[in-house]
Design a protein around this motif. Sequence first.
Motif, PDB file in Angstrom:
ATOM      1  N   MET A  78       6.225  26.317   1.430  1.00 17.00           N
ATOM      2  CA  MET A  78       6.547  25.882   0.011  1.00 17.00           C
ATOM      3  C   MET A  78       5.492  25.739  -0.694  1.00 17.00           C
ATOM      4  N   GLU A  79       4.324  25.354  -0.522  1.00 18.59           N
ATOM      5  CA  GLU A  79       3.010  25.018  -1.368  1.00 18.59           C
ATOM      6  C   GLU A  79       2.515  26.558  -1.485  1.00 18.59           C
ATOM      7  N   LYS A  80       2.798  27.510  -0.680  1.00 18.72           N
ATOM      8  CA  LYS A  80       2.627  28.773  -1.244  1.00 18.72           C
ATOM      9  C   LYS A  80       3.275  29.350  -2.229  1.00 18.72           C
ATOM     10  N   GLU A  81       4.468  29.168  -1.983  1.00 20.53           N
ATOM     11  CA  GLU A  81       5.596  29.712  -3.015  1.00 20.53           C
ATOM     12  C   GLU A  81       5.267  29.021  -4.357  1.00 20.53           C
ATOM     13  N   ILE A  82       5.103  27.797  -4.247  1.00 21.58           N
ATOM     14  CA  ILE A  82       4.984  26.985  -5.483  1.00 21.58           C
ATOM     15  C   ILE A  82       3.674  27.426  -6.447  1.00 21.58           C
ATOM     16  N   GLU A  83       2.650  27.627  -5.782  1.00 20.53           N
ATOM     17  CA  GLU A  83       1.519  28.143  -6.267  1.00 20.53           C
ATOM     18  C   GLU A  83       1.585  29.543  -6.850  1.00 20.53           C
ATOM     19  N   ALA A  84       2.409  30.254  -5.995  1.00 20.88           N
ATOM     20  CA  ALA A  84       2.226  31.826  -6.372  1.00 20.88           C
ATOM     21  C   ALA A  84       3.484  31.768  -7.795  1.00 20.88           C
ATOM     22  N   GLY A  85       4.276  31.050  -7.723  1.00 17.43           N
ATOM     23  CA  GLY A  85       5.160  30.922  -8.996  1.00 17.43           C
ATOM     24  C   GLY A  85       4.655  29.991 -10.088  1.00 17.43           C
ATOM     25  N   ASN A  86       3.596  29.318 -10.171  1.00 18.45           N
ATOM     26  CA  ASN A  86       3.199  28.472 -10.951  1.00 18.45           C
ATOM     27  C   ASN A  86       4.118  27.425 -11.352  1.00 18.45           C
ATOM     28  N   PHE A  87       4.754  27.021 -10.306  1.00 18.52           N
ATOM     29  CA  PHE A  87       6.125  26.453 -10.561  1.00 18.52           C
ATOM     30  C   PHE A  87       5.592  24.836 -10.731  1.00 18.52           C
ATOM     31  N   LEU A  88       5.682  24.316 -11.809  1.00 13.91           N
ATOM     32  CA  LEU A  88       5.439  22.913 -12.309  1.00 13.91           C
ATOM     33  C   LEU A  88       4.012  22.577 -11.897  1.00 13.91           C
ATOM     34  N   THR A  89       3.075  23.460 -11.475  1.00 10.11           N
ATOM     35  CA  THR A  89       1.788  22.940 -11.066  1.00 10.11           C
ATOM     36  C   THR A  89       0.749  22.591 -12.270  1.00 10.11           C
ATOM     37  N   ALA A  90       1.299  22.913 -13.329  1.00  6.54           N
ATOM     38  CA  ALA A  90       0.396  22.322 -14.678  1.00  6.54           C
ATOM     39  C   ALA A  90       0.704  20.909 -14.582  1.00  6.54           C
ATOM     40  N   LEU A  91       1.695  20.318 -14.169  1.00 10.49           N
ATOM     41  CA  LEU A  91       1.870  18.819 -14.042  1.00 10.49           C
ATOM     42  C   LEU A  91       1.431  18.128 -12.692  1.00 10.49           C
ATOM     43  N   TYR A  92       1.911  18.714 -11.552  1.00  9.34           N
ATOM     44  CA  TYR A  92       1.639  17.906 -10.444  1.00  9.34           C
ATOM     45  C   TYR A  92       0.984  18.700  -9.465  1.00  9.34           C
ATOM     46  N   PRO A  93       0.354  18.270  -8.395  1.00  9.78           N
ATOM     47  CA  PRO A  93      -0.138  19.228  -7.437  1.00  9.78           C
ATOM     48  C   PRO A  93       0.971  19.981  -6.584  1.00  9.78           C
ATOM     49  N   ALA A  94       0.596  21.146  -5.997  1.00  8.80           N
ATOM     50  CA  ALA A  94       1.747  21.921  -5.356  1.00  8.80           C
ATOM     51  C   ALA A  94       2.303  21.222  -4.111  1.00  8.80           C
ATOM     52  N   ARG A  95       1.421  20.477  -3.303  1.00 12.91           N
ATOM     53  CA  ARG A  95       1.706  19.950  -2.195  1.00 12.91           C
ATOM     54  C   ARG A  95       2.615  18.693  -2.501  1.00 12.91           C
ATOM     55  N   TRP A  96       2.681  18.150  -3.680  1.00 14.78           N
ATOM     56  CA  TRP A  96       3.320  17.033  -4.177  1.00 14.78           C
ATOM     57  C   TRP A  96       4.583  17.251  -4.469  1.00 14.78           C
ATOM     58  N   LEU A 147       0.935  -1.226   0.117  1.00 18.44           N
ATOM     59  CA  LEU A 147       0.225   0.036  -0.021  1.00 18.44           C
ATOM     60  C   LEU A 147       0.808   1.208   0.040  1.00 18.44           C
ATOM     61  N   TYR A 148       2.130   1.325   0.167  1.00 18.02           N
ATOM     62  CA  TYR A 148       3.080   2.149   0.231  1.00 18.02           C
ATOM     63  C   TYR A 148       3.112   2.804  -1.214  1.00 18.02           C
ATOM     64  N   LEU A 149       3.051   2.044  -2.246  1.00 19.86           N
ATOM     65  CA  LEU A 149       2.702   2.828  -3.567  1.00 19.86           C
ATOM     66  C   LEU A 149       1.517   3.315  -3.597  1.00 19.86           C
ATOM     67  N   ALA A 150       0.523   2.686  -3.170  1.00 18.51           N
ATOM     68  CA  ALA A 150      -1.054   3.168  -3.445  1.00 18.51           C
ATOM     69  C   ALA A 150      -1.109   4.410  -2.841  1.00 18.51           C
ATOM     70  N   VAL A 151      -0.537   4.554  -1.520  1.00 14.24           N
ATOM     71  CA  VAL A 151      -0.556   5.892  -0.952  1.00 14.24           C
ATOM     72  C   VAL A 151      -0.022   7.035  -1.725  1.00 14.24           C
ATOM     73  N   GLN A 152       1.001   6.602  -2.349  1.00 17.27           N
ATOM     74  CA  GLN A 152       1.570   7.656  -3.227  1.00 17.27           C
ATOM     75  C   GLN A 152       0.721   8.061  -4.430  1.00 17.27           C
ATOM     76  N   PHE A 153       0.069   7.204  -5.108  1.00 20.49           N
ATOM     77  CA  PHE A 153      -0.761   7.551  -6.175  1.00 20.49           C
ATOM     78  C   PHE A 153      -1.824   8.442  -5.499  1.00 20.49           C
ATOM     79  N   LEU A 154      -2.275   8.233  -4.482  1.00 24.40           N
ATOM     80  CA  LEU A 154      -3.522   9.144  -3.864  1.00 24.40           C
ATOM     81  C   LEU A 154      -2.707  10.394  -3.542  1.00 24.40           C
TER      82      LEU A 154
END
Length: 740
Positions: free
Chosen positions: A186-204, A97-104
């Motif tokens: 970090m999430e805030k910075e990532i979202e503000a900078g639109n940093f890779l967010t097209a591909l992945y969730p900011a928290r991820w 389930l370790y991998l499953a959790v990462q998909f989630l």
Amino acid sequence: MQATVALAGNPNSGKTTLFNELTGARQHVGNYPGVTVEKKEGTYTHKDFKLHIVDLPGTYSLTAYSLEEVVARDYLVNEKPEVVINIVDSSNLDRNLYLAVQFLEMGVPVCIALNMIDVAKKRGIKINAQKLSSLLGVPVIPTIARTGQGKQELMESAAHIVQAKTAFRPLKISYGDDVDRAMLDMEKEIEAGNFLTALYPARWIALKYLEKDEQILSQGQKLNPDLAARLEETVKKVSSHLLNTLDTYPEAMVADQRYGYIKSILKQGVIYQEYDPNRLYSSDKIDKVLTNRFLGPLIMLAVIAGLFHLVFTYSAVPVDWLGIFFGWIGHGVYTILPDGLLRSLIVSGIIDGVGGVLGFVPLIMFMFFGIAFLEDSGYLARVAFMLDRVFRIFGLHGSSVMAFIVSGGIAGGCAVPGVMATRTLKSPRERLATLLTVPFMNCGAKLPVFALLIAAFFTRYEAAVMFAITLGAWAGALLVAKLLRVTVIKGESTPFVMELPPYRMPTFKGLAIHTWERTWQYIQKAGTVILGFSIILWAMMTFPMLPESGMNEFESRRQSLLESVPASVSRELVTTDEGIDLSGAALNLKKQLQIIDYAKAEAGLRYSVAGRIGIALESVSQWAGFDWRTNIALLGGFAAKEVMVSTLGTAYSMGEVDPEASGSLSAKLAKDPGWSPLMALGLIVFTMFYAPCIVAVVCIAKESGSWRWGAFTIVFNTLLAFGLAVLIFQTGSALGILVK
Ligand code: GDP
Ligand code: MG
């Protein structure tokens, strides 16, 4: 309806079995673009929906440590399959389930297949799939991939996800106060900078920075260096804070919390052990002894040493028989055929060459049988597990052990599959370090060389010397790996999980099949490659032939010798049959004639192409005590190591003309004044470490992705081997050890 479904899961969870069950004959195998990882695709149709199925490489995690993980993740991100079916091994649920959790956490649409539910049942594990489904918020379907049970339901729920366009919100796991706070920043910075967010969730993305995911880190540095530097700075701060307060690292914290999350889910009535959970499986009981911190390594050494002892003791008799058999054939052909090139080709090129290699078949069979026993019983995995601690010290990985063992870590493997086995290694650096050092192991082709030299010079200590050779190979490989890991392939180590399969009593049939498969490979190699090289080398050792004038000189020496003795003596030599004693004078004449023949053969070999190369190298190789004949054999060994034996065989049977006096090759070497135990020792060490055979070099170049690494092993290994051989020979000579 059409959609793409990706099958993902840990290695051995049953992905490929399910894939085949789903797609039947409608499949297509290729490679992922630019890499050597296999890509399998096919289609599944049911009623009105048609699903395009892709079998992703097996991974334990989605952090970009290994090639498989990068490939699997890139596929999810770039191709955005409509559904990911995560196949988990129900008998090993918490780890899977370790991998499953990462998909989630990544927020991809997931459907879980509880595979191998039959195995879980057998072990008394009951799983409440509905409960698990409601806790994770994704469909969970029990399956048995082998029989196809549950596949239809699985496909229907996958189709349902596509049709209902279910929204998947990324799962948020708490990683402890300190990490959580840093992640929010970090999430805030990532979202503000639109940093890779097209591909992945900011928290991820923040999580990947904490896990030091190399792919994301380098993407970030390219995309927005300032922001990337700030994120890395934040990670550094949390790291040192964690180190000070909890004595741990963010990566470890993340893994711990993920397992904690899984544990808490499983404890809520998802999993139920029918038997007493504290009852140890018999495997665990055995492991308590066999992998014990102190006893384990001792038992391991004893097992390996015992294996050598058995192999060498019991194979000695059939090895002798075969030696006599080939000697007998050689002698037969020698007497039937007239003197000339054809006889030379058949006796020296073919029978001696191939016979020298085939003569070791019994030994190799015994060795393979022993290894098959260790492997099939499950003990070999324990060896890997125990050696893992040692491997880390040298900048390698637990899974490197398997590659080393396959390459001949217990003697008798092959570096080619060993290099292939490194594909499962996590980080690219550890993989490279492993694949550059596996050729130092004692592959099956080196064994005959060692066996020959041991039989000639260290007869009384056979098992002990072989054991020392094995330890030496490991020591060399580990030290070189360390050297590489602090110089040309610097970098961090990666975390590691390893499977310990249950112990099983091997069946005789299984052992016999494994033994025979490997032995047959060896015989085939002898029959084809070695035969070819034997003939080529024979030609190189025969041509160009001595010019007329050279021949005549020996002929006239013969004539004058014959004229110097009474005619009755030379007649006696010609007319006396085999087995009847000669008079003293005739015996003396025979010896004198032999000396001339010997000198002629040697002059011929020196004049040949191989001889010239060997002689040219002598000015360097003399430092290690190698004469030109040994040089010829070493050149042959570059084609394939066992060719060394056949080449020495050819070189020495050509040197010795009288076939009746031709004992085994080892006896010849032992008698030869040019050889000493010291030189044999240097040669053993040189053989252990010098350039891998051509096939292995090609594999290394292919698997490392660069011919530079292929060239590197040739040059580096040969220099290293030569340095060691010189050191041994010079020190030994100076101290007068092992000299004749
Ligand atoms: P992959 O590495 O995920 O592709 O795994 P494979 O499909 O190669 O399967 C690994 C092994 O597990 C094979 O020997 C399969 O026959 C076996 N296997 C797969 N699914 C099941 C199952 O549901 N039950 C049982 N008993 N064995 C299974
Ligand atoms: Mg597979």
